[in-house]
Design a protein around this motif. Structure first.
Motif, PDB file in Angstrom:
ATOM      1  N   ARG A 181      33.511  52.171  35.895  1.00 38.42           N
ATOM      2  CA  ARG A 181      33.469  52.966  37.117  1.00 38.42           C
ATOM      3  C   ARG A 181      34.759  52.749  37.901  1.00 38.42           C
ATOM      4  NH1 ARG A 181      30.154  51.577  40.889  1.00 38.42           N
ATOM      5  NH2 ARG A 181      29.922  49.415  40.170  1.00 38.42           N
ATOM      6  N   TYR A 182      35.151  53.749  38.665  1.00 37.16           N
ATOM      7  CA  TYR A 182      36.362  53.667  39.466  1.00 37.16           C
ATOM      8  C   TYR A 182      36.286  52.523  40.477  1.00 37.16           C
ATOM      9  CZ  TYR A 182      39.233  54.879  43.535  1.00 37.16           C
ATOM     10  OH  TYR A 182      40.070  54.836  44.607  1.00 37.16           O
ATOM     11  N   GLU A 183      35.084  52.292  41.008  1.00 36.71           N
ATOM     12  CA  GLU A 183      34.917  51.216  41.999  1.00 36.71           C
ATOM     13  C   GLU A 183      35.249  49.846  41.422  1.00 36.71           C
ATOM     14  OE1 GLU A 183      32.748  54.760  43.235  1.00 36.71           O
ATOM     15  OE2 GLU A 183      32.742  53.573  41.376  1.00 36.71           O
ATOM     16  N   GLU A 184      35.064  49.668  40.129  1.00 36.95           N
ATOM     17  CA  GLU A 184      35.407  48.398  39.493  1.00 36.95           C
ATOM     18  C   GLU A 184      36.906  48.156  39.537  1.00 36.95           C
ATOM     19  OE1 GLU A 184      33.780  48.431  35.573  1.00 36.95           O
ATOM     20  OE2 GLU A 184      31.729  48.751  36.259  1.00 36.95           O
ATOM     21  N   ALA A 185      37.687  49.222  39.416  1.00 37.72           N
ATOM     22  CA  ALA A 185      39.138  49.097  39.519  1.00 37.72           C
ATOM     23  C   ALA A 185      39.543  48.721  40.933  1.00 37.72           C
ATOM     24  CB  ALA A 185      39.805  50.400  39.110  1.00 37.72           C
ATOM     25  N   GLU A 186      38.887  49.302  41.937  1.00 35.66           N
ATOM     26  CA  GLU A 186      39.178  48.959  43.334  1.00 35.66           C
ATOM     27  C   GLU A 186      38.918  47.489  43.591  1.00 35.66           C
ATOM     28  OE1 GLU A 186      36.839  51.535  45.811  1.00 35.66           O
ATOM     29  OE2 GLU A 186      38.519  52.910  46.088  1.00 35.66           O
TER      30      GLU A 186
END
Length: 345
Positions: free
Chosen positions: A48-53
């Motif tokens: 998920r994109y949030e994991e990159a954040e």
């Protein structure tokens, strides 16, 4: 000649020739890029994109690349942050060991780094891990400079994208969007031209028609902005010559995507059906039938337009090996429609 290995398995080799005459399925992407967060050289598996954040930081450059990859079609992203330019080859090698990757992208505009990525994906293909590399051109590079860069890369497995968003942002974000779009395509024979690139607010340049002709003939994949929508003009690879001679066989991106769909598909089917078998006439007949079945499926899906005779024979010098030989014709994308009208007044 098929490369010989000692490990049991199904191996493949292919060659292509040009004609002389007249996101149901979403792939995985991999990225190596500079980052202020995370541990340099470590592999991060992001769903998920949030994991990159959380891992790299909300405003980090690598986070932005992951977001664009996912927004444009990548189901999962494997990311390796790098700290220095010398770290890229090791990052590429680490990503090269990973299975299920369809596209690899890097943020560097340094030619030697892009050539290192090219060499890595070519090496990966030799060990049954086929994938495409997408690299950025400079946001302010001229058409002649971009064509020269493509000539130095010259590989059917490398896509060079231009222009970038701005001189400051460079071309990495656009390259990531194109890489995500390639991941999102379920049909390898469907041309990339016209695909909308999400998350690209603007471009540094707009090419004229003659410039587009030069870029496409020179192995550069251009993007454009029209009506507030950024899209790919036409997907091509940097492979424009063979042995120093002009060769358009591998120019269309769909050609290598079809090859990467058909051959691994046949290979995986045989591996699943014949994990343990005898090299007998009966088994070889079953192998032939399975190959034909897979080719018929590709034909029905319009991924190929035809295939030739399938032969399976034992090798006298290697009694545990059977050689499967076949040919097929890739389905070409429709890039242009020409109208010829006769008008009576």
């Amino acid at each position: 000649m098929v490369t010989t290995h000692e490990r049991p398995g199904v191996y493949s080799v292919y060659a292509a020739s040009a004609v002389v005459s007249g996101a149901a399925r979403r792939g995985w992407a991999a990225v190596a890029a500079r980052s202020q967060g995370g541990t340099p050289g470590k592999l991060y598996d992001l769903g998920r994109y949030e994991e990159a954040e959380t891992t790299f930081g909300k405003e980090d450059a690598l986070t932005a690349l992951v977001k664009l990859l996912m927004a444009n079609g990548a189901a999962r992203v494997l990311a390796v942050p790098v700290e220095e330019e010398a770290d890229y080859p090791a990052a590429f090698a680490l990503l090269g060991e990973q299975e299920s990757v369809k596209v690899v992208v890097c943020d560097s505009q340094t030619l030697s780094v892009q050539q290192a990525l090219r060499d890595q994906v070519l090496a990966d293909a030799q060990v049954r891990r086929e994938r495409i590399a997408v690299v950025p051109g400079g946001a302010e590079e001229s058409v002649s400079q971009l064509v020269a860069r493509a000539k130095e890369l010259n590989s059917e497995r490398v896509v060079l994208v231009a222009p970038g968003i701005s001189e400051e942002a460079g071309g990495a974000l656009v390259a990531a969007a194109v890489a995500g779009a390639i991941c999102g395509e379920g049909d390898p024979a469907l041309p990339l031209g016209g695909v909308e690139l999400r998350g690209i607010p603007g471009l540094a340049l707009r090419y004229g028609e003659s410039e587009l002709d030069t870029l496409l003939q020179g192995g550069v994949t251009p993007v454009e902005l029209a009506g507030g929508v950024c899209s790919v003009v036409r997907g091509v690879t940097t492979r424009t010559t063979t042995g120093g001679v002009s060769d358009s066989t591998w120019r269309e991106l769909t050609t290598i995507l079809v090859v990467d769909d058909v051959i691994p598909g046949v290979r995986n089917a045989l591996r699943a059906k014949f994990p343990r078998a005898k090299n007998t006439a009966q088994t070889r007949g079953a192998v032939r039938s399975q190959v034909i079945l897979e080719l018929e499926r590709k034909l029905a899906s319009e991924i190929i337009t035809g295939y030739g005779e399938v032969t399976v024979q034992p090798l006298e010098e290697a009694p545990t090996v059977c050689l499967v030989t076949f040919s097929f014709t890739v389905a070409h994308g429709l890039n242009q429609i020409w109208l010829s009208a006769q008008i009576t007044v």
